[in-house]
Motif scaffolding. Structure first.
Motif, PDB file in Angstrom:
ATOM      1  N   GLU A  89      36.847   8.606  65.615  1.00 32.94           N
ATOM      2  CA  GLU A  89      35.900   7.557  65.222  1.00 32.94           C
ATOM      3  C   GLU A  89      36.035   7.174  63.757  1.00 32.94           C
ATOM      4  OE1 GLU A  89      31.042   6.760  65.510  1.00 32.94           O
ATOM      5  OE2 GLU A  89      31.936   8.658  66.191  1.00 32.94           O
ATOM      6  N   TYR A  90      36.740   8.016  62.974  1.00 29.96           N
ATOM      7  CA  TYR A  90      36.895   7.769  61.548  1.00 29.96           C
ATOM      8  C   TYR A  90      38.361   7.995  61.161  1.00 29.96           C
ATOM      9  CZ  TYR A  90      31.786   8.107  61.276  1.00 29.96           C
ATOM     10  OH  TYR A  90      30.448   7.916  61.439  1.00 29.96           O
ATOM     11  N   THR A  91      38.773   7.336  60.076  1.00 33.20           N
ATOM     12  CA  THR A  91      40.087   7.593  59.478  1.00 33.20           C
ATOM     13  C   THR A  91      39.910   8.005  58.032  1.00 33.20           C
ATOM     14  OG1 THR A  91      40.397   5.292  58.761  1.00 33.20           O
ATOM     15  CG2 THR A  91      41.234   5.898  60.952  1.00 33.20           C
ATOM     16  N   SER A  92      40.894   8.715  57.532  1.00 32.91           N
ATOM     17  CA  SER A  92      40.897   9.121  56.131  1.00 32.91           C
ATOM     18  C   SER A  92      42.322   9.526  55.779  1.00 32.91           C
ATOM     19  CB  SER A  92      39.908  10.277  55.897  1.00 32.91           C
ATOM     20  OG  SER A  92      39.834  10.588  54.508  1.00 32.91           O
ATOM     21  N   ALA A  93      42.509  10.114  54.585  1.00 27.74           N
ATOM     22  CA  ALA A  93      43.832  10.584  54.165  1.00 27.74           C
ATOM     23  C   ALA A  93      43.716  11.968  53.558  1.00 27.74           C
ATOM     24  CB  ALA A  93      44.456   9.617  53.160  1.00 27.74           C
ATOM     25  N   ARG A  94      44.757  12.746  53.788  1.00 30.37           N
ATOM     26  CA  ARG A  94      44.859  14.082  53.208  1.00 30.37           C
ATOM     27  C   ARG A  94      46.223  14.168  52.536  1.00 30.37           C
ATOM     28  NH1 ARG A  94      43.071  19.871  55.847  1.00 30.37           N
ATOM     29  NH2 ARG A  94      45.011  21.026  55.514  1.00 30.37           N
ATOM     30  N   LEU A  95      46.233  13.961  51.214  1.00 31.50           N
ATOM     31  CA  LEU A  95      47.460  13.963  50.440  1.00 31.50           C
ATOM     32  C   LEU A  95      47.804  15.379  50.011  1.00 31.50           C
ATOM     33  CD1 LEU A  95      46.715  10.934  50.370  1.00 31.50           C
ATOM     34  CD2 LEU A  95      47.669  10.856  48.061  1.00 31.50           C
ATOM     35  N   VAL A  96      49.100  15.717  50.114  1.00 30.30           N
ATOM     36  CA  VAL A  96      49.555  17.066  49.771  1.00 30.30           C
ATOM     37  C   VAL A  96      50.802  16.980  48.892  1.00 30.30           C
ATOM     38  CG1 VAL A  96      48.626  18.055  51.898  1.00 30.30           C
ATOM     39  CG2 VAL A  96      50.989  17.251  51.854  1.00 30.30           C
ATOM     40  N   THR A  97      50.932  17.963  48.015  1.00 33.21           N
ATOM     41  CA  THR A  97      52.143  18.038  47.171  1.00 33.21           C
ATOM     42  C   THR A  97      53.150  19.035  47.730  1.00 33.21           C
ATOM     43  OG1 THR A  97      51.277  19.797  45.742  1.00 33.21           O
ATOM     44  CG2 THR A  97      50.778  17.504  45.120  1.00 33.21           C
ATOM     45  N   ARG A  98      52.923  19.536  48.912  1.00 36.27           N
ATOM     46  CA  ARG A  98      53.771  20.583  49.491  1.00 36.27           C
ATOM     47  C   ARG A  98      55.256  20.195  49.456  1.00 36.27           C
ATOM     48  NH1 ARG A  98      51.033  20.937  53.800  1.00 36.27           N
ATOM     49  NH2 ARG A  98      52.249  19.407  54.982  1.00 36.27           N
ATOM     50  N   HIS A  99      56.071  21.113  48.902  1.00 37.58           N
ATOM     51  CA  HIS A  99      57.517  20.935  48.730  1.00 37.58           C
ATOM     52  C   HIS A  99      57.868  19.813  47.740  1.00 37.58           C
ATOM     53  CE1 HIS A  99      57.942  23.851  51.851  1.00 37.58           C
ATOM     54  NE2 HIS A  99      57.531  23.046  52.819  1.00 37.58           N
ATOM     55  N   LYS A 100      56.858  19.245  47.100  1.00 36.61           N
ATOM     56  CA  LYS A 100      57.082  18.253  46.047  1.00 36.61           C
ATOM     57  C   LYS A 100      56.396  18.685  44.759  1.00 36.61           C
ATOM     58  CE  LYS A 100      57.471  14.626  49.516  1.00 36.61           C
ATOM     59  NZ  LYS A 100      57.189  13.243  49.919  1.00 36.61           N
ATOM     60  N   GLY A 101      55.492  19.627  44.892  1.00 34.31           N
ATOM     61  CA  GLY A 101      54.802  20.244  43.771  1.00 34.31           C
ATOM     62  C   GLY A 101      54.193  21.536  44.256  1.00 34.31           C
ATOM     63  N   ASP A 102      54.853  22.645  43.949  1.00 33.40           N
ATOM     64  CA  ASP A 102      54.404  23.966  44.388  1.00 33.40           C
ATOM     65  C   ASP A 102      54.465  24.886  43.177  1.00 33.40           C
ATOM     66  OD1 ASP A 102      54.630  23.587  47.574  1.00 33.40           O
ATOM     67  OD2 ASP A 102      56.391  22.707  46.622  1.00 33.40           O
ATOM     68  N   TRP A 103      53.373  25.637  42.938  1.00 36.08           N
ATOM     69  CA  TRP A 103      53.301  26.385  41.690  1.00 36.08           C
ATOM     70  C   TRP A 103      52.727  27.777  41.901  1.00 36.08           C
ATOM     71  CZ3 TRP A 103      50.712  21.704  42.540  1.00 36.08           C
ATOM     72  CH2 TRP A 103      51.416  20.567  42.131  1.00 36.08           C
ATOM     73  N   LEU A 104      53.158  28.672  41.047  1.00 34.90           N
ATOM     74  CA  LEU A 104      52.574  30.005  40.939  1.00 34.90           C
ATOM     75  C   LEU A 104      52.008  30.120  39.535  1.00 34.90           C
ATOM     76  CD1 LEU A 104      52.073  32.909  41.921  1.00 34.90           C
ATOM     77  CD2 LEU A 104      54.386  33.476  41.096  1.00 34.90           C
ATOM     78  N   TYR A 105      50.674  30.115  39.428  1.00 34.03           N
ATOM     79  CA  TYR A 105      49.938  30.207  38.175  1.00 34.03           C
ATOM     80  C   TYR A 105      50.001  28.882  37.394  1.00 34.03           C
ATOM     81  CZ  TYR A 105      50.768  35.116  39.353  1.00 34.03           C
ATOM     82  OH  TYR A 105      50.861  36.306  40.015  1.00 34.03           O
ATOM     83  N   GLY A 106      49.053  28.731  36.491  1.00 35.64           N
ATOM     84  CA  GLY A 106      49.003  27.563  35.633  1.00 35.64           C
ATOM     85  C   GLY A 106      47.617  26.932  35.620  1.00 35.64           C
ATOM     86  N   ARG A 107      47.562  25.715  35.111  1.00 32.67           N
ATOM     87  CA  ARG A 107      46.319  24.948  35.037  1.00 32.67           C
ATOM     88  C   ARG A 107      46.509  23.662  35.834  1.00 32.67           C
ATOM     89  NH1 ARG A 107      41.626  24.063  31.861  1.00 32.67           N
ATOM     90  NH2 ARG A 107      41.083  21.846  31.650  1.00 32.67           N
ATOM     91  N   VAL A 108      45.571  23.391  36.744  1.00 33.66           N
ATOM     92  CA  VAL A 108      45.603  22.181  37.563  1.00 33.66           C
ATOM     93  C   VAL A 108      44.388  21.335  37.203  1.00 33.66           C
ATOM     94  CG1 VAL A 108      45.610  21.243  39.900  1.00 33.66           C
ATOM     95  CG2 VAL A 108      46.763  23.424  39.424  1.00 33.66           C
ATOM     96  N   GLU A 109      44.622  20.040  36.928  1.00 32.94           N
ATOM     97  CA  GLU A 109      43.546  19.129  36.541  1.00 32.94           C
ATOM     98  C   GLU A 109      43.561  17.891  37.421  1.00 32.94           C
ATOM     99  OE1 GLU A 109      43.519  19.994  31.690  1.00 32.94           O
ATOM    100  OE2 GLU A 109      44.141  18.034  32.484  1.00 32.94           O
ATOM    101  N   ALA A 110      42.377  17.452  37.814  1.00 32.41           N
ATOM    102  CA  ALA A 110      42.219  16.163  38.485  1.00 32.41           C
ATOM    103  C   ALA A 110      40.978  15.484  37.911  1.00 32.41           C
ATOM    104  CB  ALA A 110      42.084  16.344  39.990  1.00 32.41           C
TER     105      ALA A 110
END
Length: 606
Positions: A89-110
């Motif tokens: 009944e609804y549509t949306s989007a789920r954006l992922v960075t998988r295999h295009k941005g993958d990290w171990l530790y750090g700082r993530v900002e949005a």
């Protein structure tokens, strides 16, 4: 020693950091959304589908559909819509960075502004890329920001593991009041180290999860994770108070996403090609993007910075000389000048170009072999390079190497010619030459430049091979091509493989020459050696030789263009030689007299 003094020294060491341990924050991934259209495909992918996503959610996540995910006016927009789509009944989007941005530790900002209304459930969160410890929640989940529309102004930060998760009621979570989350942009951030996870809004830390140093059940966060941005509709949490059907569409706006990591100052370096061609355009050089730093680049005379001055990455149109590419960084910890030396490939002039000068350079660029049980020892003898070898295991493919002082562009002069001499007393001199480029790729696809000594009596001859259309390479990667604009050197195999045998001997190299045509394999270095007449020439069935040397028993040899002996006779008079059995091509003939004087000639077989 006074105890107070010792304590003072210890205290000083604790508060004054060692320079070698200094770390700086560098930007490793970002999207500023300074474009228009679908999200950048090199940065974002999509999780697609319906079915509730384990939480009884109502939306169908679409794939690259601008109605649900797009970039406009410098912002990413994720839009949830009320519409029938693929049974949902609804549509949306789920954006992922998988295999295009993958990290171990750090700082993530949005930096984001959230949707509103009962039934909305936006999130900025992270999941493991490889699920090393098993399915959810064993491999972990990090929720940087979750927001349910029926509880406006309250932002949640959480982690989930096998030991701590909402199914068991043991989840680790915290909230912070953000009254204008739906009308203003706020910075949602994660700081992740091996010791703990901190979650922030506008740099105000409100949640900390410490590593208990037990096992993966409490800390699975020692593996790479990727980022997810989405709006869910309804679901166990988002729809706990129902879904208002009159509020749609709803949008989450994201101004930018940035990911930083911390590295040692000693790891900062200029990246880019070590070799370029003269006047090559569009060459990129960069250094790690140190946060809050300024960058000032310089390049050699004749080179031009096309773009990027003042940033961590520049594009350069090169000139015709080699030199240093340098960047001066202004920063409290990382300040200084960082340099990369770039060599320019030589473009040979004329129809012949010598690559060797033993007289002036000695053994510069040459490397022998000392890997048991095979040895190849190199020495400079006046103007010659002498290679003495002792081969007991030819199946190891023993070789020696000559690396040119500067890479050479062989796009015009494609023939390699080696002027070599040997006595070949051991009958073991078998050679092959492979060119290699600045990336280490070898010309080792058939046909290869293989040659045998055609004169074992101490006379120099050229051995030649045209690499035009023979640039195929299987080393180090199968099915590649050698970059003939950047030829870095030549590898000489000697007494090797199935052709080799256990033996010791030596050979001499006088010159390594590039040319636009093959040099005749019989070009003796001594001017005293004369030539003779061969007729008819060209010929198809036989040749005759007119030479004063045909007195007494002399040896007549016919050799093909690769230096391989194909015919040999003993004659004491003018001789007719049958060539009908030879393939068409260029051949050389030599006469060896009892005094070892050599006469040479050549003919074409039709």
């Amino acid at each position: 020693m006074n105890k107070k003094f010792i304590n003072s020294i210890i205290a000083l060491l604790l508060v004054v950091p060692f320079t070698s341990l200094a770390q700086v924050k560098v930007l490793v991934w970002n999207d500023e959304f300074n474009y228009t259209g679908l999200p950048a495909t090199d940065k974002w992918g999509y999780d697609v589908g319906g079915g509730g996503w384990g939480n009884n959610e109502l939306q169908y996540y679409t794939n690259a559909r601008s109605e649900n995910a797009r970039v406009e006016n410098g912002k990413l927009i994720i839009e949830a819509r009320k519409e029938q789509y693929e049974g949902s009944e609804y549509t949306s989007a789920r954006l992922v960075t998988r295999h295009k941005g993958d990290w171990l530790y750090g700082r993530v900002e949005a930096y984001a502004k959230l949707p509103s209304g009962t039934g909305t459930w936006p999130a900025i969160w992270m999941l493991p890329t490889n699920w090393v410890y098993g399915s959810w929640p064993k491999s972990g989940e990090i929720d940087i920001m979750e927001y349910v529309g029926y509880d406006p102004g309250v932002v949640h930060g959480s982690i989930h593991t096998e030991a701590y998760n909402h199914v068991l009621g043991t989840q680790k979570t915290a909230t912070i009041s953000v009254p204008d989350a739906e009308t203003a942009f706020h910075l949602y951030a994660l700081e992740w180290t091996p010791e703990k996870i901190d979650i922030y809004v506008d740099n105000n830390k409100y949640f900390t999860f410490d590593n208990e140093h037990k096992d993966y059940k409490t800390w699975p966060f020692d593996q790479v994770f990727h980022l997810i941005l989405n709006i869910a509709v309804g679901g166990n949490w988002g729809g706990a108070q129902g879904v208002d059907p009159n509020i749609w569409p709803q949008k989450m706006y994201v101004d930018y996403v940035r990911v930083y990591q911390y590295i040692d100052v000693s790891a900062l370096k200029v990246s880019g090609p070590e070799y370029v061609s003269p006047n090559q355009t569009g060459v990129t050089f960069s250094i790690q993007n140190v946060a809050d730093a300024t960058f000032s680049w310089s390049v050699p005379a004749g080179a031009t910075i096309v773009s990027g001055q003042g940033t961590n990455s520049i594009v350069v149109n090169w000139g015709d000389v080699q030199g240093d590419v340098s960047v001066e960084i202004t920063h409290p910890q990382a300040g200084g000048t960082y340099t990369k030396t770039v060599k320019t490939a030589v473009i040979p002039t004329g129809d012949r170009f010598s690559l060797l000068n033993v007289k002036e350079n000695g053994l510069m660029g040459w490397a022998g072999l000392n890997t048991s049980p095979n040895t190849i020892t190199l020495s400079a003898v006046d103007t010659l390079l002498k290679a003495s070898y002792n081969i007991t295991k030819p199946e190891d493919f023993p070789y020696f190497t000559y690396t040119f002082q500067s890479p050479v562009d062989m796009s015009n002069l494609t023939a390699l010619n080696v002027e070599m001499m040997t006595y070949n007393q051991s009958k073991s001199v078998v050679m092959r030459a492979d060119l290699f480029d600045t990336d280490g790729r070898l010309t080792d696809v058939s046909p290869v430049f293989r040659f045998y000594p055609v004169e074992p009596h101490g006379v120099f001859h050229y051995y030649s091979f045209d690499f035009n259309n023979n640039w195929g390479s299987n080393t180090p990667e199968y099915g590649k091509q050698v970059n003939y604009h950047q030829i870095a050197g030549v590898r000489f195999y000697v007494n090797y493989g199935v052709y080799g045998k256990a033996a010791s001997d030596s050979l001499w190299i006088s010159d390594v020459v590039l040319s636009n045509t093959l040099l005749t394999i019989f070009t003796p270095s001594e001017n005293k050696i004369s030539r003779f007449e061969i007729y008819p020439n060209p010929a198809s069935t036989y040749i005759k030789i007119n030479s004063s040397a045909l007195k007494g028993n002399v040896k007549i040899q016919v050799v093909n263009i690769a230096g391989v002996l194909v015919k040999e006779i003993i004659s004491n008079s003018d001789s007719e030689i049958n060539i009908s059995d030879l393939p068409n091509g260029f051949y050389s003939v030599r006469i060896i007299t009892h005094t070892n004087l050599l006469q040479t000639g050549s003919f074409i077989k039709l």
